[in-house]
Scaffold this motif. Structure first.
Motif, PDB file in Angstrom:
ATOM      1  N   THR A   1      37.564  35.909  32.396  1.00  0.00           N
ATOM      2  CA  THR A   1      37.716  35.199  33.664  1.00  0.00           C
ATOM      3  C   THR A   1      36.867  35.774  34.787  1.00  0.00           C
ATOM      4  N   ASP A   2      36.250  36.926  34.600  1.00  0.00           N
ATOM      5  CA  ASP A   2      35.491  37.555  35.692  1.00  0.00           C
ATOM      6  C   ASP A   2      34.421  36.634  36.261  1.00  0.00           C
ATOM      7  N   ALA A   3      33.524  36.158  35.413  1.00  0.00           N
ATOM      8  CA  ALA A   3      32.438  35.296  35.891  1.00  0.00           C
ATOM      9  C   ALA A   3      32.994  33.973  36.412  1.00  0.00           C
ATOM     10  N   LEU A   4      33.971  33.420  35.696  1.00  0.00           N
ATOM     11  CA  LEU A   4      34.565  32.156  36.130  1.00  0.00           C
ATOM     12  C   LEU A   4      35.265  32.314  37.472  1.00  0.00           C
ATOM     13  N   PHE A   5      36.019  33.397  37.654  1.00  0.00           N
ATOM     14  CA  PHE A   5      36.705  33.634  38.928  1.00  0.00           C
ATOM     15  C   PHE A   5      35.707  33.824  40.065  1.00  0.00           C
ATOM     16  N   ARG A   6      34.589  34.480  39.813  1.00  0.00           N
ATOM     17  CA  ARG A   6      33.567  34.625  40.856  1.00  0.00           C
ATOM     18  C   ARG A   6      33.029  33.254  41.268  1.00  0.00           C
ATOM     19  N   LYS A   7      32.772  32.395  40.281  1.00  0.00           N
ATOM     20  CA  LYS A   7      32.279  31.039  40.565  1.00  0.00           C
ATOM     21  C   LYS A   7      33.328  30.251  41.356  1.00  0.00           C
TER      22      LYS A   7
END
Length: 180
Positions: free
Chosen positions: A119-125
């Protein structure tokens, strides 16, 4: 195994809707009464005369939240971020239905699956896109992810109201926010 022994009279639990739904079928088959104090997905008790809950379900929560956004905050748009598990998905589904009935336009909608992706990249987006908006955001998720996401949005300058379900009303959620 416990259900098969036919010695249990009552089960008190489980915490999460997904666990209640899975176990509920076993309890139903073995005619064991079960009660939850925290699982809110409607599927926990739907079509299962052996499972009960002592708190309002997701539909009641969403009805209140959507009406609050539309009638108290006088907003005609909102965004939705949800966990794709049984808890978050049911909240999101009911929220979209109620929003439509009340004339609330869903400006942004993001879902995530903790079991299938990082979820790191998705949460940043999501945080980047959410921080740019002004409408209230309904967080249909559990407290650890909500605390993390709220902090990411705030770090990006987002100031909109974040509204959540029962999972965001606990001391655990407040403690998670304090860490930030």
């Amino acid at each position: 195994k416990i259900a098969g022994e036919k010695k249990a009279l009552l089960v008190i639990g489980h915490d999460y809707s997904s666990a209640c739904i899975a176990a509920g079928e076993i309890y139903r088959q073995n005619e064991i009464c079960a009660m939850t104090a925290s699982a809110t997905a409607e599927a926990v008790t739907a079509d299962n005369e052996w499972y009960f809950r002592i708190i309002p379900g997701n539909m009641s929560q969403v009805n209140f939240i959507a009406n609050y956004i539309r009638k108290s905050l006088k907003q005609t748009s909102a965004s939705l971020i949800y966990d794709k598990d049984s808890y978050g998905s049911s909240l999101a589904e009911y929220f979209e239905t109620m929003a439509k009935k009340l004339g609330i336009d869903i400006k942004g909608k993001w879902g995530f699956d903790l079991s299938a992706e990082s979820t790191d990249a998705l949460f940043r987006k999501i945080a980047d896109q959410t921080a740019a908006g002004t409408e209230p955001v309904f967080l249909a998720m559990h407290f650890p992810e909500a605390a993390n996401l709220i902090q990411m949005v705030r770090d990006r300058g987002g100031k909109q109201m974040m509204i959540g379900p029962d999972a965001l009303s606990t001391g655990f959620f407040i403690e998670a926010l304090k860490k930030f």
